[in-house]
Design an enzyme around this catalytic site. Structure first.
Site, PDB file in Angstrom:
ATOM      1  N   GLU A 298     -39.149 -73.279 -21.866  1.00 37.58           N
ATOM      2  CA  GLU A 298     -38.336 -72.071 -22.082  1.00 37.58           C
ATOM      3  C   GLU A 298     -39.102 -70.880 -21.535  1.00 37.58           C
ATOM      4  O   GLU A 298     -40.242 -70.652 -21.917  1.00 37.58           O
ATOM      5  CB  GLU A 298     -38.000 -71.922 -23.564  1.00 37.58           C
ATOM      6  N   CYS A 332     -38.121 -62.193 -25.030  1.00 39.97           N
ATOM      7  CA  CYS A 332     -37.520 -62.793 -23.839  1.00 39.97           C
ATOM      8  C   CYS A 332     -36.058 -62.400 -23.746  1.00 39.97           C
ATOM      9  O   CYS A 332     -35.472 -62.376 -22.678  1.00 39.97           O
ATOM     10  CB  CYS A 332     -37.669 -64.308 -23.901  1.00 39.97           C
TER      11      CYS A 332
HETATM   12  P1  NAD Z   1     -47.589 -67.080 -20.738  1.00 39.95           P
HETATM   13  O1  NAD Z   1     -46.799 -67.931 -19.817  1.00 39.95           O
HETATM   14  O2  NAD Z   1     -48.625 -66.221 -20.157  1.00 39.95           O
HETATM   15  O3  NAD Z   1     -48.314 -68.000 -21.830  1.00 39.95           O
HETATM   16  C1  NAD Z   1     -47.611 -68.892 -22.679  1.00 39.95           C
HETATM   17  C2  NAD Z   1     -48.530 -70.015 -23.081  1.00 39.95           C
HETATM   18  O4  NAD Z   1     -48.809 -70.831 -21.941  1.00 39.95           O
HETATM   19  C3  NAD Z   1     -49.885 -69.548 -23.584  1.00 39.95           C
HETATM   20  O5  NAD Z   1     -50.290 -70.395 -24.638  1.00 39.95           O
HETATM   21  C4  NAD Z   1     -50.776 -69.712 -22.362  1.00 39.95           C
HETATM   22  O6  NAD Z   1     -52.123 -69.873 -22.690  1.00 39.95           O
HETATM   23  C5  NAD Z   1     -50.204 -70.973 -21.735  1.00 39.95           C
HETATM   24  N1  NAD Z   1     -50.376 -71.115 -20.289  1.00 39.95           N
HETATM   25  C6  NAD Z   1     -50.421 -70.126 -19.369  1.00 39.95           C
HETATM   26  N2  NAD Z   1     -50.534 -70.653 -18.144  1.00 39.95           N
HETATM   27  C7  NAD Z   1     -50.539 -72.007 -18.293  1.00 39.95           C
HETATM   28  C8  NAD Z   1     -50.630 -73.108 -17.382  1.00 39.95           C
HETATM   29  N3  NAD Z   1     -50.703 -72.900 -16.064  1.00 39.95           N
HETATM   30  N4  NAD Z   1     -50.615 -74.353 -17.875  1.00 39.95           N
HETATM   31  C9  NAD Z   1     -50.510 -74.572 -19.204  1.00 39.95           C
HETATM   32  N5  NAD Z   1     -50.443 -73.570 -20.109  1.00 39.95           N
HETATM   33  C10 NAD Z   1     -50.443 -72.292 -19.658  1.00 39.95           C
HETATM   34  O7  NAD Z   1     -46.541 -66.220 -21.580  1.00 39.95           O
HETATM   35  P2  NAD Z   1     -46.837 -65.138 -22.706  1.00 39.95           P
HETATM   36  O8  NAD Z   1     -47.355 -63.890 -22.078  1.00 39.95           O
HETATM   37  O9  NAD Z   1     -47.607 -65.759 -23.821  1.00 39.95           O
HETATM   38  O10 NAD Z   1     -45.364 -64.885 -23.263  1.00 39.95           O
HETATM   39  C11 NAD Z   1     -44.465 -64.009 -22.658  1.00 39.95           C
HETATM   40  C12 NAD Z   1     -43.466 -64.764 -21.802  1.00 39.95           C
HETATM   41  O11 NAD Z   1     -42.810 -65.740 -22.582  1.00 39.95           O
HETATM   42  C13 NAD Z   1     -42.365 -63.880 -21.253  1.00 39.95           C
HETATM   43  O12 NAD Z   1     -42.096 -64.244 -19.941  1.00 39.95           O
HETATM   44  C14 NAD Z   1     -41.176 -64.199 -22.147  1.00 39.95           C
HETATM   45  O13 NAD Z   1     -39.926 -63.952 -21.568  1.00 39.95           O
HETATM   46  C15 NAD Z   1     -41.398 -65.647 -22.414  1.00 39.95           C
HETATM   47  N6  NAD Z   1     -40.720 -66.099 -23.618  1.00 39.95           N
HETATM   48  C16 NAD Z   1     -39.633 -66.915 -23.479  1.00 39.95           C
HETATM   49  C17 NAD Z   1     -38.942 -67.335 -24.607  1.00 39.95           C
HETATM   50  C18 NAD Z   1     -37.734 -68.233 -24.483  1.00 39.95           C
HETATM   51  O14 NAD Z   1     -37.298 -68.779 -25.492  1.00 39.95           O
HETATM   52  N7  NAD Z   1     -37.184 -68.393 -23.307  1.00 39.95           N
HETATM   53  C19 NAD Z   1     -39.371 -66.939 -25.871  1.00 39.95           C
HETATM   54  C20 NAD Z   1     -40.494 -66.123 -25.972  1.00 39.95           C
HETATM   55  C21 NAD Z   1     -41.163 -65.712 -24.841  1.00 39.95           C
END
Ligand code: NAD
Length: 531
Positions: A298, A332
């Site tokens: 997501e 999001c």
């Molecule tokens: P992010 O992608 O930076 O990090 C999310 C998680 O993924 C963290 O735990 C991070 O350490 C991990 N991660 C990052 N890169 C990775 C990789 N290459 N491989 C494996 N793990 C990795 O996102 P964020 O800054 O924590 O959250 C904000 C984002 O999340 C925004 O884009 C927002 O829209 C989205 N979001 C989406 C939903 C939804 O339901 N669609 C809900 C909440 C947030």
């Protein structure tokens, strides 16, 4: 013009579910409860938390700190920067635990999950206080996050009882035919920081109540909340090894989990870039791997509210402001594009402009402030960068800067920002900002507004304001968003009533909190027995 949809609802047993009620913060005694919890939590800041693998607590040589975004020198928790080797150990432990946990009776798993919900309910003020301090949520936003976590637990508990009974099938003569839902194995759970309890807990409990074991790698910006939730799982009676906690970066620990051949599924919520990276890595088969990894992803959004010429403009302005600036636009589902019919464009802009100065920005622990800080300095710089881009692409009507001064301490505060006359293909209209920045776009009419809304690589939430049932029917037919709202804001999805997940590059449309979510954590086995 399409006719309005008129399909009678089919009631499932899940309709019995009721959402956790929200606290009434207008009552001084309720505020006092939450402020007392804040004091209690303040006394526990700066502690060190270790990784938890089975019944072992493991520290890494390298540590990182999670900090208060409202006061960046305040350390909320100290955590281990785990190595890929530690991630592999956690996967090994989860893989060892799986053969036993998958046999735990559904009723027992559900009972533990309901105890988790009960403990969260008891500790709502405390969890809200942690969230207020670690990720800068106001108390109402933080309390709603705890309520959502409780809802996920209760909803998935109910859902598991049904799933555990198997799916009835048409019966062939001389056979007993059944479809049973088996767990997958080890699930890597990788949540974001912005719903640090609800999303983290939701994905984690869904995995284990369905009979899987978990390696949880929380966001480093909200690792303390995950560590405290982990403790609560133990108190609720979840056996060691069912959930294993490893903290550290996405690039090292996250990737190690995603690429591990023993991981059967990945439940991720976060940015588009990370989600796509995970999708690609998960698709490559590692030596010894016996399955195609399931990736539940997501991702981000560029959510639009379309306002038709016949809309109730006050309701639309209220909905846009709440969706764009709630939790500093760091949802999001946040409205980052208001697409407004030409006939009411200037009128709606005025209404937005009159509302924005009334939004008080300040400490998340101050009940009179509707907006707090953004998560960290990097996010602030990125958002300010987009504001500069927006100024060159449109007309700045409000905000547009960082807020400084004694009342803003050392926090990352950005004024709620309104940029009008943005073109549909401008960067501010296409890229996710994830901050309190609203782009306003002009359209001829609703049909063009919907076309502009759909002209996006994302497709998460969207809303339409109109009094005309024909317009609403058009929106239902043509608005390509996973969560469509009519005459209400586009944030605030409720578990059960609003299954949540996006189209396009917003994700795999998993519909968290919906009737089919748990099935994503299972594989169906068809059993035919000759009788
Ligand atoms: P992010 O992608 O930076 O990090 C999310 C998680 O993924 C963290 O735990 C991070 O350490 C991990 N991660 C990052 N890169 C990775 C990789 N290459 N491989 C494996 N793990 C990795 O996102 P964020 O800054 O924590 O959250 C904000 C984002 O999340 C925004 O884009 C927002 O829209 C989205 N979001 C989406 C939903 C939804 O339901 N669609 C809900 C909440 C947030």
């Amino acid at each position: 013009m399409p006719a309005a949809i008129d399909i009678p609802p089919v009631l499932s047993p899940l309709t019995a579910f009721r959402n956790e009620p929200y606290a009434d913060f207008n009552r001084p005694e309720m505020r006092a409860v939450y402020l007392a919890a804040l004091e209690k939590v303040r006394g526990r800041l700066g502690r060190e938390y270790l990784c938890r693998i089975g019944d072992r607590s493991l520290g890494a040589n390298e540590k990182f700190q999670s900090l208060n975004p409202a006061r960046s020198s305040e350390v909320i928790g100290i955590h281990s920067e785990a190595t890929p080797a530690m991630a592999a150990e956690a996967v090994a432990e989860a893989a060892r635990t799986f053969p036993c946990w998958r046999l735990a009776p559904v009723a027992n798993r559900v009972e533990i999950l309901r105890r988790v919900a009960g403990l969260l309910r008891e500790r709502k003020p405390e969890f809200a206080a942690w969230m207020s301090l670690e990720v800068g949520k106001s108390f109402p936003e933080a309390e709603a996050d705890v309520a959502e976590a409780i809802d996920f637990c209760e909803f998935y508990a109910l859902q598991m009882l049904h799933l555990g009974a198997g799916t009835p099938l048409p019966q062939l003569p001389g056979e007993r035919n059944l479809l049973v839902h088996l767990p997958l194995g080890v699930v890597a759970v990788i949540p974001p920081w912005n719903f640090p309890l609800a999303i983290m807990a939701g994905m984690t409990v869904a995995a284990w109540v369905a009979g899987n074991t978990v390696v949880l790698k929380p966001s480093s910006d909200s690792a303390t909340i995950a560590a405290i939730f982990y403790e609560l799982l133990g108190e609720a009676g979840l056996p060691a090894g069912v959930v294993n906690l490893v903290t550290g970066s996405g690039a090292a620990v996250g990737r190690a989990l995603v690429e591990d051949a023993r991981v059967r599924a990945i439940a991720f919520t976060g940015s588009k870039a990370a989600g796509l990276d995970i999708n690609e890595r998960a698709a490559r088969s590692a030596p010894g791997q016996r399955w195609i990894k399931r990736a539940i992803l997501e991702m981000g959004g560029k959510d639009a509210i379309v306002v038709a010429a016949d809309a109730d403009l006050d309701a639309a302005a209220d909905g846009i402001v709440a969706s764009a600036f709630g939790y500093q636009g760091q949802k999001c589902s946040a409205c980052s594009r208001a697409i407004v019919a030409d006939a009411v464009y200037d009128d709606l802009l005025e209404r937005l402009q009159s509302r924005i100065p009334k939004i008080r920005v300040g400490s998340p622990q101050d009940f009179s402030c509707a907006m707090g800080p953004v998560i960290h300095a990097r996010a602030m710089e990125k958002i300010l960068g987009y504001i500069e881009i927006g100024k060159s692409e449109g007309r700045l009507l409000a905000g547009g800067k960082r807020l400084t001064g004694p009342e803003f301490d050392e926090g990352f505060y950005i004024a709620p920002t309104l940029i009008a006359d943005v073109a549909p293909r401008a960067r501010l209209a296409q890229e996710e900002v994830f901050g309190p920045v609203l782009a306003v776009i002009r359209c001829r009419d609703l049909a063009e507004g919907l076309a502009i809304a759909n002209d996006s690589e994302y497709g998460l939430t969207g809303a339409v304001y109109s009094r005309d049932p024909q317009n609403l029917a058009l929106a239902r037919r043509d608005f390509h968003a996973g969560n469509l709202y009519l005459n209400r804001k586009c944030t605030g999805a409720m578990v059960g009533a609003h299954p949540f997940g996006g189209f396009n590059l917003s994700g795999t449309d998993s519909k968290a909190g919906g009737p089919d979510y748990l099935q994503l954590f299972t594989q169906a086995q068809s059993i035919a027995e000759k009788i």
